[in-house]
Write an enzyme that holds these catalytic residues in place. Sequence first.
Site, PDB file in Angstrom:
ATOM      1  N   SER A 171      69.187  14.400  36.988  1.00 51.77           N
ATOM      2  CA  SER A 171      69.287  15.773  36.496  1.00 51.77           C
ATOM      3  C   SER A 171      70.232  15.854  35.303  1.00 51.77           C
ATOM      4  CB  SER A 171      69.793  16.712  37.592  1.00 51.77           C
ATOM      5  OG  SER A 171      68.944  16.695  38.710  1.00 51.77           O
TER       6      SER A 171
HETATM    7  N1  SAH Z   1      69.968  13.999  42.731  1.00 50.21           N
HETATM    8  C1  SAH Z   1      69.303  13.065  41.840  1.00 50.21           C
HETATM    9  C2  SAH Z   1      68.166  13.759  41.102  1.00 50.21           C
HETATM   10  C3  SAH Z   1      66.907  13.109  41.461  1.00 50.21           C
HETATM   11  S1  SAH Z   1      65.390  13.898  40.992  1.00 50.21           S
HETATM   12  C4  SAH Z   1      70.275  12.403  40.897  1.00 50.21           C
HETATM   13  O1  SAH Z   1      71.448  12.774  40.888  1.00 50.21           O
HETATM   14  O2  SAH Z   1      69.873  11.488  40.174  1.00 50.21           O
HETATM   15  C5  SAH Z   1      64.758  14.383  42.568  1.00 50.21           C
HETATM   16  C6  SAH Z   1      64.577  13.292  43.582  1.00 50.21           C
HETATM   17  O3  SAH Z   1      64.031  13.906  44.757  1.00 50.21           O
HETATM   18  C7  SAH Z   1      63.599  12.194  43.206  1.00 50.21           C
HETATM   19  O4  SAH Z   1      64.237  10.954  43.305  1.00 50.21           O
HETATM   20  C8  SAH Z   1      62.471  12.329  44.229  1.00 50.21           C
HETATM   21  O5  SAH Z   1      61.892  11.092  44.588  1.00 50.21           O
HETATM   22  C9  SAH Z   1      63.180  12.998  45.389  1.00 50.21           C
HETATM   23  N2  SAH Z   1      62.319  13.713  46.334  1.00 50.21           N
HETATM   24  C10 SAH Z   1      61.220  14.463  46.069  1.00 50.21           C
HETATM   25  N3  SAH Z   1      60.706  14.974  47.201  1.00 50.21           N
HETATM   26  C11 SAH Z   1      61.490  14.535  48.230  1.00 50.21           C
HETATM   27  C12 SAH Z   1      61.478  14.709  49.653  1.00 50.21           C
HETATM   28  N4  SAH Z   1      60.537  15.433  50.268  1.00 50.21           N
HETATM   29  N5  SAH Z   1      62.443  14.105  50.376  1.00 50.21           N
HETATM   30  C13 SAH Z   1      63.418  13.354  49.778  1.00 50.21           C
HETATM   31  N6  SAH Z   1      63.491  13.155  48.441  1.00 50.21           N
HETATM   32  C14 SAH Z   1      62.535  13.724  47.666  1.00 50.21           C
END
Ligand code: SAH
Length: 199
Positions: free
Chosen positions: A51
Site C-alpha cells: 500500500s
Molecule cells: N498489508 C500489505 C498490503 C497488501 S495488498 C502490505 O503492507 O504490504 C492486500 C493483500 O491482501 C494481498 O497480499 C492479497 O493477497 C491479500 N488478500 C486478499 N484477499 C485476502 C483474503 N481473503 N485473506 C487474506 N489475505 C487476502
Amino acid sequence: MIAQLTQKGISDKAVLDALMNVPRHWFFDSGFLEHAYEDKAFPIGAGQTISQPYTVAYQSQILEVKRGMKVLEVGTGSGYQASILMEMGARVYSIERQKELFEKAKRLFRTLKYNPKLFYGDGYKGLPTYGPFDRIIITAGAPEIPEALLDQLTPDGIMVVPVGEEDQKMVRILNHPEGEIDIEDHGDFRFVPMLKDKE
Ligand code: SAH
C-alpha cells in the site's frame, strides 16, 4: 516521505514515528529500491501491491492502536503494515491467502526484529481461536463488511476496512459493549480486492 504525510494530514506522532523507524525498502525487491520512499503503491508479486505510505499511515491512525493491543491484519502482503503496527507496540496476527507472499513474508521476518504471527489462510474467516482482537485492519478491498470478523472484535474494539468493489470507502467500525456498532465513513481509497478462499 514523512513531510508529505504530515502535509496530507497525518498527525499522530506514534504513526509518524513508526513510519520513520521502519525502512520501507526492506519490503521491496532489490531492483526497485529507488521507489521505496515515494508515496505510491508498488507491485510486490502475485499481482498484489504494498500500500501507499499515506494509506498505511491513514489506516494506522484511525485504528488508534495502543501498546500491547492484539491486532489482526488481513492481507500480510509485503509485511510492511504489520511491521508498522509492531513498531507501534501492537501484538500482530496477520493472514495472507497467497502462498507465495505468505512464504516470502515469513522468510523476510526471520531477518527483521519484528515477529508477527503469520497465517496462511482466508481472512474472511479471521482467526476465531486466537481472538478476540482489540483492533482489526483489512488491507484489501472487501465487497461488504466481513461479518465473521465483527464477532472477533473485543467489546470496545475497532475495525478499519476499505469497503467496495472497484473503489473503496474507508470504513471504521466502533464496537460497543452493549452490542450496537457505529459505522463511520473515512473517505475514498483504492485497494486490490479481498478475495474469497481459494478452492
Ligand atoms: N498489508 C500489505 C498490503 C497488501 S495488498 C502490505 O503492507 O504490504 C492486500 C493483500 O491482501 C494481498 O497480499 C492479497 O493477497 C491479500 N488478500 C486478499 N484477499 C485476502 C483474503 N481473503 N485473506 C487474506 N489475505 C487476502
